[in-house]
Motif scaffolding. Structure first.
Motif, PDB file in Angstrom:
ATOM      1  N   ILE A 150      42.438  53.597  39.166  1.00  0.00           N
ATOM      2  CA  ILE A 150      43.464  52.560  39.330  1.00  0.00           C
ATOM      3  C   ILE A 150      43.780  51.831  38.021  1.00  0.00           C
ATOM      4  O   ILE A 150      44.375  50.753  38.037  1.00  0.00           O
ATOM      5  N   LYS A 151      43.432  52.418  36.889  1.00  0.00           N
ATOM      6  CA  LYS A 151      43.579  51.727  35.605  1.00  0.00           C
ATOM      7  C   LYS A 151      45.038  51.462  35.232  1.00  0.00           C
ATOM      8  O   LYS A 151      45.318  50.604  34.386  1.00  0.00           O
ATOM      9  N   ASP A 152      45.974  52.208  35.813  1.00  0.00           N
ATOM     10  CA  ASP A 152      47.386  51.974  35.495  1.00  0.00           C
ATOM     11  C   ASP A 152      48.091  51.121  36.547  1.00  0.00           C
ATOM     12  O   ASP A 152      49.298  50.886  36.443  1.00  0.00           O
ATOM     13  N   TYR A 153      47.342  50.661  37.537  1.00  0.00           N
ATOM     14  CA  TYR A 153      47.911  49.793  38.565  1.00  0.00           C
ATOM     15  C   TYR A 153      47.752  48.321  38.185  1.00  0.00           C
ATOM     16  O   TYR A 153      46.806  47.939  37.485  1.00  0.00           O
ATOM     17  N   LEU A 154      48.664  47.513  38.676  1.00  0.00           N
ATOM     18  CA  LEU A 154      48.552  46.071  38.596  1.00  0.00           C
ATOM     19  C   LEU A 154      48.528  45.509  40.011  1.00  0.00           C
ATOM     20  O   LEU A 154      49.311  45.937  40.865  1.00  0.00           O
ATOM     21  N   ARG A 155      47.614  44.576  40.250  1.00  0.00           N
ATOM     22  CA  ARG A 155      47.642  43.855  41.524  1.00  0.00           C
ATOM     23  C   ARG A 155      48.361  42.539  41.271  1.00  0.00           C
ATOM     24  O   ARG A 155      47.928  41.741  40.439  1.00  0.00           O
ATOM     25  N   ILE A 156      49.451  42.347  41.980  1.00  0.00           N
ATOM     26  CA  ILE A 156      50.340  41.218  41.727  1.00  0.00           C
ATOM     27  C   ILE A 156      50.396  40.325  42.968  1.00  0.00           C
ATOM     28  O   ILE A 156      50.875  40.731  44.026  1.00  0.00           O
ATOM     29  N   THR A 157      49.898  39.118  42.843  1.00  0.00           N
ATOM     30  CA  THR A 157      49.975  38.151  43.935  1.00  0.00           C
ATOM     31  C   THR A 157      51.429  37.798  44.219  1.00  0.00           C
ATOM     32  O   THR A 157      52.241  37.679  43.308  1.00  0.00           O
ATOM     33  N   ILE A 158      51.734  37.627  45.494  1.00  0.00           N
ATOM     34  CA  ILE A 158      53.079  37.185  45.872  1.00  0.00           C
ATOM     35  C   ILE A 158      53.139  35.665  45.792  1.00  0.00           C
ATOM     36  O   ILE A 158      52.462  34.959  46.532  1.00  0.00           O
ATOM     37  N   GLY A 159      53.956  35.178  44.873  1.00  0.00           N
ATOM     38  CA  GLY A 159      54.119  33.746  44.705  1.00  0.00           C
ATOM     39  C   GLY A 159      55.442  33.269  45.270  1.00  0.00           C
ATOM     40  O   GLY A 159      56.026  33.900  46.158  1.00  0.00           O
ATOM     41  N   ALA A 160      55.925  32.166  44.749  1.00  0.00           N
ATOM     42  CA  ALA A 160      57.228  31.649  45.160  1.00  0.00           C
ATOM     43  C   ALA A 160      58.325  32.589  44.668  1.00  0.00           C
ATOM     44  O   ALA A 160      58.132  33.360  43.732  1.00  0.00           O
ATOM     45  N   LYS A 161      59.501  32.511  45.289  1.00  0.00           N
ATOM     46  CA  LYS A 161      60.594  33.423  44.958  1.00  0.00           C
ATOM     47  C   LYS A 161      60.935  33.355  43.471  1.00  0.00           C
ATOM     48  O   LYS A 161      61.136  34.394  42.829  1.00  0.00           O
ATOM     49  N   GLU A 162      60.996  32.163  42.914  1.00  0.00           N
ATOM     50  CA  GLU A 162      61.348  32.043  41.499  1.00  0.00           C
ATOM     51  C   GLU A 162      60.280  32.644  40.590  1.00  0.00           C
ATOM     52  O   GLU A 162      60.578  33.160  39.509  1.00  0.00           O
ATOM     53  N   GLU A 163      59.032  32.600  41.029  1.00  0.00           N
ATOM     54  CA  GLU A 163      57.956  33.225  40.250  1.00  0.00           C
ATOM     55  C   GLU A 163      58.084  34.746  40.262  1.00  0.00           C
ATOM     56  O   GLU A 163      57.872  35.406  39.228  1.00  0.00           O
ATOM     57  N   MET A 164      58.458  35.290  41.413  1.00  0.00           N
ATOM     58  CA  MET A 164      58.610  36.744  41.495  1.00  0.00           C
ATOM     59  C   MET A 164      59.834  37.204  40.703  1.00  0.00           C
ATOM     60  O   MET A 164      59.823  38.281  40.083  1.00  0.00           O
ATOM     61  N   THR A 165      60.876  36.380  40.695  1.00  0.00           N
ATOM     62  CA  THR A 165      62.060  36.696  39.887  1.00  0.00           C
ATOM     63  C   THR A 165      61.706  36.712  38.405  1.00  0.00           C
ATOM     64  O   THR A 165      62.152  37.584  37.647  1.00  0.00           O
ATOM     65  N   ALA A 166      60.886  35.755  37.983  1.00  0.00           N
ATOM     66  CA  ALA A 166      60.443  35.702  36.586  1.00  0.00           C
ATOM     67  C   ALA A 166      59.601  36.929  36.236  1.00  0.00           C
ATOM     68  O   ALA A 166      59.713  37.487  35.132  1.00  0.00           O
ATOM     69  N   LEU A 167      58.755  37.356  37.165  1.00  0.00           N
ATOM     70  CA  LEU A 167      57.953  38.562  36.953  1.00  0.00           C
ATOM     71  C   LEU A 167      58.842  39.782  36.741  1.00  0.00           C
ATOM     72  O   LEU A 167      58.634  40.560  35.797  1.00  0.00           O
ATOM     73  N   ILE A 168      59.823  39.955  37.615  1.00  0.00           N
ATOM     74  CA  ILE A 168      60.720  41.112  37.520  1.00  0.00           C
ATOM     75  C   ILE A 168      61.458  41.104  36.180  1.00  0.00           C
ATOM     76  O   ILE A 168      61.579  42.139  35.518  1.00  0.00           O
ATOM     77  N   GLN A 169      61.931  39.950  35.762  1.00  0.00           N
ATOM     78  CA  GLN A 169      62.631  39.850  34.486  1.00  0.00           C
ATOM     79  C   GLN A 169      61.711  40.212  33.324  1.00  0.00           C
ATOM     80  O   GLN A 169      62.106  40.925  32.393  1.00  0.00           O
ATOM     81  N   ALA A 170      60.471  39.736  33.381  1.00  0.00           N
ATOM     82  CA  ALA A 170      59.514  40.037  32.318  1.00  0.00           C
ATOM     83  C   ALA A 170      59.215  41.530  32.257  1.00  0.00           C
ATOM     84  O   ALA A 170      59.108  42.115  31.167  1.00  0.00           O
ATOM     85  N   LEU A 171      59.083  42.170  33.409  1.00  0.00           N
ATOM     86  CA  LEU A 171      58.826  43.617  33.436  1.00  0.00           C
ATOM     87  C   LEU A 171      60.031  44.394  32.903  1.00  0.00           C
ATOM     88  O   LEU A 171      59.865  45.412  32.212  1.00  0.00           O
ATOM     89  N   LYS A 172      61.236  43.936  33.213  1.00  0.00           N
ATOM     90  CA  LYS A 172      62.435  44.581  32.660  1.00  0.00           C
ATOM     91  C   LYS A 172      62.390  44.537  31.131  1.00  0.00           C
ATOM     92  O   LYS A 172      62.684  45.539  30.457  1.00  0.00           O
ATOM     93  N   GLU A 173      62.017  43.389  30.586  1.00  0.00           N
ATOM     94  CA  GLU A 173      61.941  43.239  29.137  1.00  0.00           C
ATOM     95  C   GLU A 173      60.880  44.165  28.542  1.00  0.00           C
ATOM     96  O   GLU A 173      61.095  44.787  27.489  1.00  0.00           O
ATOM     97  N   ILE A 174      59.733  44.270  29.220  1.00  0.00           N
ATOM     98  CA  ILE A 174      58.656  45.130  28.737  1.00  0.00           C
ATOM     99  C   ILE A 174      59.099  46.597  28.733  1.00  0.00           C
ATOM    100  O   ILE A 174      58.832  47.343  27.783  1.00  0.00           O
TER     101      ILE A 174
END
Length: 352
Positions: free
Chosen positions: A324-348
């Motif tokens: 599982i070394k290439d997996y990330l476990r991502i907690t589900i937070g508030a909607k705005e937090e998840m939106t920020a996560l998605i944007q950060a991953l797009k940038e990466i």
């Protein structure tokens, strides 16, 4: 370690908690905490209890035991209240594994192996199948005490209730422990089965769905004889294991059903949103029934992605185990937090 340390514990590898950072402000999606504050009822009742903190709490936790029993349709004698669900899990290792080994999946909650080692218990890790599901045949007619997180962590995959019953039914002379820390986000609780089987112990926590991770509160539900066993250990170790404020906060939380349901529903909605957005970015996800998702993207190194997210102010959980070394476990937070996560991953992804 010192020269005085118990040699039997030389091989003990402590559980590694998720990061709890100080200083910089992070979006915390790494420890499966709730994005919502505790119920106002819980806060109010804890505050009311604070004035009596010069007195020991009720060792029987009677008012909370009764509230839990009423909530889940069992009797008070079927309930034990503990300092987090980890405590009742540890009690189960102490009570039911001295003469028997412990059995649990190879990819699951990391505390199981810690509790086994700490209590001098032999254990057997059963490999998850290629798709990270549990093969129930590994737990049928075995010779050990079974521990299964349902839904499992870190995969979020849940067993059906029929499969749980097959395992319990096939092990009448052994205890089966079902750890339901994440069950309120889409899984099916096995609590109704305790009226049918005397060898089943269910553990749950207030940390996730009831927004009380910082209060440390959990409980177990089982046949009255199992609860009696666990209480014997509790009274022999720490009879005042739940403080006054946490005890009353628990009563306030569990009796506020509307707040609980609303928050769970919102987490599920946010999980669905996050799943869709991650899939748009090319991530593969397990079918999570928990308050987190487990995801990887071909071509993205899991550890490097975790570190790049951290640089951007977002914490997720990464595990170094080979499968599982290439997996990330991502907690589900508030909607705005998840939106920020998605944007950060797009940038990466774009940077790569």
């Amino acid at each position: 370690m010192s020269k005085f340390f118990n040699e039997k514990l030389n091989g003990l590898v402590p559980y590694t908690p998720g990061e709890q950072p100080t200083g910089r402000k992070y979006i915390k999606l790494n420890t499966n905490e709730s994005p919502f504050p505790p119920s106002p009822n819980a806060v109010m009742m804890a505050s009311m209890a604070s004035g009596d903190c010069q007195l020991y709490p009720d060792p029987d936790c009677s008012v909370l035991v009764k509230a839990i029993a009423q909530t889940y349709g069992v009797e008070s004698e079927n309930v034990i209240v503990t300092n987090g669900s980890d405590e009742v899990l540890n009690f189960a290792f102490m009570a039911y594994c001295c003469e028997k080994k412990a059995i649990f999946p190879d990819l699951t909650y990391g505390f199981y192996s810690v509790f086994a080692t700490l209590n001098g218990v032999q254990y057997c890790e059963k490999p998850l199948k290629e798709d990270f599901t549990i093969d129930i045949n590994d737990y049928i007619l075995d010779d050990g005490t079974v521990f299964i997180a349902n839904p499992n962590a870190p995969t979020g995959i849940a067993l059906e209730l029929d499969d749980i019953e097959k395992i319990v039914k096939s092990n009448p002379d052994r205890v089966v422990v079902i750890d339901e820390a994440y069950v309120d986000f889409g899984g099916k609780s096995a609590i109704p089965l305790i009226k049918k089987y005397k060898n089943l112990l269910i553990t749950q926590t207030f940390s996730k769905s009831r927004s009380m991770a910082g209060a440390r509160l959990g409980f177990g539900i089982a046949d009255k004889e199992i609860i009696s066993d666990l209480n014997r250990i509790r009274y022999s170790t720490n009879p005042y294991n739940v403080n006054r404020m946490t005890l009353m906060a628990g009563v306030g939380a569990i009796t506020d059903g509307e707040y609980f349901r609303k928050n769970c529903e919102q987490v599920v909605l946010n999980r669905e949103y996050t799943t869709v957005e991650l899939e748009k970015l090319g991530f593969e996800l397990t079918p999570s029934k928990a308050n987190f998702v487990f995801a990887k993207k071909k071509g993205l190194d899991g550890e490097k992605t975790y570190l790049k997210l951290k640089e951007k102010g977002i914490l997720v959980r990464h595990f170094n185990k080979p499968r599982i070394k290439d997996y990330l476990r991502i907690t589900i937070g508030a909607k705005e937090e998840m939106t920020a996560l998605i944007q950060a991953l797009k940038e990466i992804i774009e940077e790569k």
